[in-house]
Structure formats: structure tokens, C-alpha cells
Motif scaffolding. Structure first.
Motif, mmCIF file in Angstrom:
data_model
loop_
_atom_site.group_PDB
_atom_site.id
_atom_site.type_symbol
_atom_site.label_atom_id
_atom_site.label_comp_id
_atom_site.label_asym_id
_atom_site.label_seq_id
_atom_site.Cartn_x
_atom_site.Cartn_y
_atom_site.Cartn_z
ATOM 1 N N GLU A 1 0.828 -1.207 0.000
ATOM 2 C CA GLU A 1 0.000 0.000 0.000
ATOM 3 C C GLU A 1 0.861 1.255 0.000
ATOM 4 N N ARG A 2 1.900 1.275 0.828
ATOM 5 C CA ARG A 2 2.789 2.438 0.906
ATOM 6 C C ARG A 2 3.500 2.656 -0.425
ATOM 7 N N TRP A 3 3.980 1.580 -1.055
ATOM 8 C CA TRP A 3 4.691 1.703 -2.321
ATOM 9 C C TRP A 3 3.758 2.210 -3.417
ATOM 10 N N CYS A 4 2.548 1.673 -3.464
ATOM 11 C CA CYS A 4 1.595 2.092 -4.489
ATOM 12 C C CYS A 4 1.257 3.574 -4.361
ATOM 13 N N ARG A 5 1.165 4.066 -3.145
ATOM 14 C CA ARG A 5 0.860 5.486 -2.944
ATOM 15 C C ARG A 5 1.973 6.370 -3.488
ATOM 16 N N ARG A 6 3.206 5.889 -3.450
ATOM 17 C CA ARG A 6 4.340 6.691 -3.911
ATOM 18 C C ARG A 6 4.611 6.542 -5.403
ATOM 19 N N LEU A 7 3.988 5.569 -6.033
ATOM 20 C CA LEU A 7 4.272 5.293 -7.435
ATOM 21 C C LEU A 7 3.857 6.468 -8.315
ATOM 22 N N THR A 8 4.759 6.915 -9.182
ATOM 23 C CA THR A 8 4.478 8.076 -10.020
ATOM 24 C C THR A 8 4.311 7.705 -11.490
ATOM 25 N N THR A 9 4.600 6.462 -11.854
ATOM 26 C CA THR A 9 4.493 6.056 -13.257
ATOM 27 C C THR A 9 3.083 5.611 -13.604
ATOM 28 N N HIS A 10 2.759 5.688 -14.892
ATOM 29 C CA HIS A 10 1.518 5.108 -15.387
ATOM 30 C C HIS A 10 1.815 4.006 -16.411
ATOM 31 N N ARG A 11 3.032 3.474 -16.367
ATOM 32 C CA ARG A 11 3.341 2.288 -17.169
ATOM 33 C C ARG A 11 2.539 1.096 -16.643
ATOM 34 N N GLN A 12 2.379 0.101 -17.478
ATOM 35 C CA GLN A 12 1.798 -1.144 -17.007
ATOM 36 C C GLN A 12 2.724 -1.747 -15.946
ATOM 37 N N ASN B 1 -2.999 -9.841 -5.422
ATOM 38 C CA ASN B 1 -4.334 -9.245 -5.461
ATOM 39 C C ASN B 1 -4.373 -7.893 -4.756
ATOM 40 N N ALA B 2 -3.623 -7.785 -3.660
ATOM 41 C CA ALA B 2 -3.584 -6.518 -2.932
ATOM 42 C C ALA B 2 -2.965 -5.425 -3.791
ATOM 43 N N MET B 3 -1.878 -5.763 -4.506
ATOM 44 C CA MET B 3 -1.264 -4.761 -5.367
ATOM 45 C C MET B 3 -2.182 -4.421 -6.525
ATOM 46 N N ALA B 4 -2.826 -5.422 -7.115
ATOM 47 C CA ALA B 4 -3.721 -5.168 -8.233
ATOM 48 C C ALA B 4 -4.841 -4.217 -7.827
ATOM 49 N N THR B 5 -5.392 -4.433 -6.654
ATOM 50 C CA THR B 5 -6.474 -3.573 -6.172
ATOM 51 C C THR B 5 -5.993 -2.129 -6.045
ATOM 52 N N GLN B 6 -4.824 -1.953 -5.474
ATOM 53 C CA GLN B 6 -4.280 -0.606 -5.284
ATOM 54 C C GLN B 6 -4.017 0.075 -6.628
ATOM 55 N N LEU B 7 -3.404 -0.653 -7.563
ATOM 56 C CA LEU B 7 -3.028 -0.051 -8.836
ATOM 57 C C LEU B 7 -4.245 0.222 -9.722
ATOM 58 N N GLY C 1 -6.092 3.524 -11.894
ATOM 59 C CA GLY C 1 -6.148 3.472 -13.350
ATOM 60 C C GLY C 1 -4.912 2.916 -13.999
ATOM 61 N N ILE C 2 -4.081 2.204 -13.236
ATOM 62 C CA ILE C 2 -2.850 1.623 -13.767
ATOM 63 C C ILE C 2 -3.101 0.164 -14.128
ATOM 64 N N SER C 3 -2.819 -0.186 -15.381
ATOM 65 C CA SER C 3 -2.994 -1.563 -15.840
ATOM 66 C C SER C 3 -1.924 -2.455 -15.214
ATOM 67 N N CYS C 4 -2.339 -3.615 -14.727
ATOM 68 C CA CYS C 4 -1.365 -4.502 -14.085
ATOM 69 C C CYS C 4 -1.776 -5.950 -14.289
ATOM 70 N N GLY C 5 -0.858 -6.844 -14.023
ATOM 71 C CA GLY C 5 -1.119 -8.267 -14.150
ATOM 72 C C GLY C 5 0.058 -9.055 -13.633
ATOM 73 N N THR C 6 -0.027 -10.358 -13.717
ATOM 74 C CA THR C 6 1.008 -11.222 -13.177
ATOM 75 C C THR C 6 1.815 -11.881 -14.295
ATOM 76 N N LEU C 7 3.032 -12.229 -13.971
ATOM 77 C CA LEU C 7 3.913 -12.947 -14.885
ATOM 78 C C LEU C 7 3.498 -14.414 -14.915
ATOM 79 N N THR C 8 3.146 -14.897 -16.080
ATOM 80 C CA THR C 8 2.705 -16.282 -16.208
ATOM 81 C C THR C 8 3.791 -17.248 -15.756
#
Length: 269
Positions: A50-61, A73-79, A83-90
Motif C-alpha cells: 500500500e505504501r509503495w503504491c501510494r508513492r508510485l508516479t508512473t503510469h506504465r503497465q 491481489n492486494a497490489m492489483a487492487t491498489q493499482l 487506473g494503472i494496468s497490471c497483471g502477473t507474470l505467467t
């Protein structure tokens, strides 16, 4: 999360500035057990999401890998809330390594990943700019670099708690015909064909063997010109980052592209 990142496809974007931001969400124990991580990856402790996501300044995937679905899932919810697109490495890190894709060796003695500090001689030209670029882009995005008078590097290294590089008789320096850039690749076990191509250019420019690389004279000319233009070494490093970003992108995606004049009819210049 609807998006999945295929390891081979993600590797094709690795190191490019418009590629996904890779996040390693593994626990400290998992990281230590594997002994490696994906190049360019940002390390985020699961309890600091949560703390890291709040500081994130990029809008890259964002492409994340973790063995803990709750952390992902927690990171996905935050991002996604931002409006930041995200996903997991297969297949996660295991699949990345199984495919033989490049990794970085964990080196706790140098505080990698996460908080490395480096010091070298002032007024950098080639190696002393190329090495920080390599470290910040592929090994430790939070690395700190210092430039000091040549005769003071060892003393300053102790005072700054920083590892010296590109001076005589240290680990990260020239080894025979190979330069400090090569030493960083070797010490961190970073084996990648694109970085090897870039290393050939850096080595030729840095060791006065320009005949070994047709691109080396251009890199040398740009580096000397930047040094003559910019007197502040930290500002010089900041400007040089784009030069090496561009050179890396050329090695990876544009080596076969040509440009000519006059323009052939129907063919883009």
C-alpha cells in the motif's frame, strides 16, 4: 486481474522505457532461497504494498511476480484504483528462469537488491557513466552514486559506506582487456545478448580500441562532448542515462533499421 504477461513477450520489452514496470513481490525468504531476480525488477515487500503504491508516479503497465496470491491481489487492487494496468507474470519467476531468460544474482554484501552505494573518480567519461546506467536500469533502481577526486576514492568509500568502482585493484574494475562494465555483468551474473552487444561498444570506447566497434567512436564523441558541456558530474550522469537508454534500445530493436537520402519513393525515410 485480467492481464497475464508471458515471460518471452515481457523479455522482449525488458529495459525499454515504454515496457512494463516489473515488480518482485516475493518474501525475503523466497528471494534468498532463489538467489536471483529478474533484471529491472523493483523489489516491494508484501507488507509494504500500500505504501509503495501510494508513492508510485508512473503510469506504465505493471507486471508482478509472487508466489502469494494475496499479495498480488492486494497490489492489483491498489493499482487498478489509480487506473494503472497490471497483471502477473505467467508461471512466475520459476517459468522465467526455466525459459533461460536473464537474471540478476543477489549480492547482499553490496546491498543488492535495494540499497547499493557506489563511488568512483570525478569527471566521468565512459565506464563511470555506463556502469551507473547498468546498475540503475537492470540491477538496483535505488542505487546511489558518488563522484570524488581520484586520490580520495578509497577514503570516501569508507566514509560513504559505498563500493568503489573503476579504479585499480577493486572488484568492479578493468580485468585485462575487459572494462568495468564487463565486471558488473560478471559479478551480478547478468547474461543477456543485448547487454553483451552494448558491452562491446562500451569496452571499445573505454579502452581506446575503437576499431572493434563501429559505434564506439560515436559513443566516445558524445561522451567527451557531454563532459565538456556539463561540469556537474551528477547532472552529467542524469543526462547520460538517456544516451544509454537510446543505445540499448538501438541494440535491442533498431540495429537493422537504415536511414538514407534521397528518399526512395514509397519507402519511409
Amino acid at each position: 486481474m485480467s492481464k497475464a504477461f508471458d515471460p518471452t513477450t515481457l523479455y522482449g520489452q525488458l529495459g525499454l522505457q515504454d515496457g512494463p514496470l516489473i515488480v518482485d513481490l516475493r518474501t525475503a525468504a523466497e528471494l534468498e532461497h532463489s538467489g536471483e531476480f529478474i533484471p529491472t525488477a523493483v523489489r516491494v515487500e508484501p507488507d509494504g504494498i500500500e505504501r509503495w503504491c501510494r508513492r508510485l508516479t508512473t503510469h506504465r503497465q505493471v507486471a508482478m511476480y509472487s508466489s502469494d496470491d494475496a499479495a498480488s491481489n492486494a497490489m492489483a487492487t491498489q493499482l487498478e484504483s489509480r487506473g494503472i494496468s497490471c497483471g502477473t507474470l505467467t508461471g512466475g519467476f520459476h517459468e522465467w528462469r526455466r525459459k533461460g531468460l536473464p537474471t540478476v544474482r543477489i549480492r547482499p554484501e553490496y546491498r543488492v537488491p535495494g540499497s547499493s552505494r557506489w563511488v568512483t573518480r570525478e569527471r566521468p567519461k565512459i565506464d563511470r557513466l555506463a556502469c551507473p546506467w547498468l546498475v540503475r536500469r537492470f540491477i538496483d533502481p535505488h542505487a546511489v552514486f558518488f563522484y570524488v577526486p581520484a586520490q580520495a576514492v578509497r577514503a570516501e568509500a569508507a566514509g560513504l559506506a559505498a563500493e568503489p568502482y573503476d579504479i585499480a585493484d577493486v572488484t568492479f574494475s578493468h580485468r585485462g582487456p575487459r572494462c568495468s562494465f564487463d565486471a558488473f555483468l560478471d559479478e551480478f551474473g547478468l547474461h543477456d545478448p543485448v547487454l553483451d552487444q552494448l558491452a562491446d561498444i562500451v569496452r571499445a570506447a573505454d579502452t581506446a580500441t575503437l576499431e572493434r566497434s563501429r559505434e564506439a567512436p560515436g559513443l566516445l564523441a558524445i561522451s567527451l562532448g557531454m563532459s565538456a558541456t556539463i561540469r556537474d558530474d551528477i547532472l552529467l550522469l542524469e543526462q547520460a542515462m538517456f544516451v544509454y537508454d537510446s543505445l540499448y534500445a538501438w541494440c535491442k530493436t533498431a540495429r537493422d533499421e537504415t536511414h538514407s537520402w534521397p528518399q526512395t519513393k514509397g519507402v519511409p525515410a
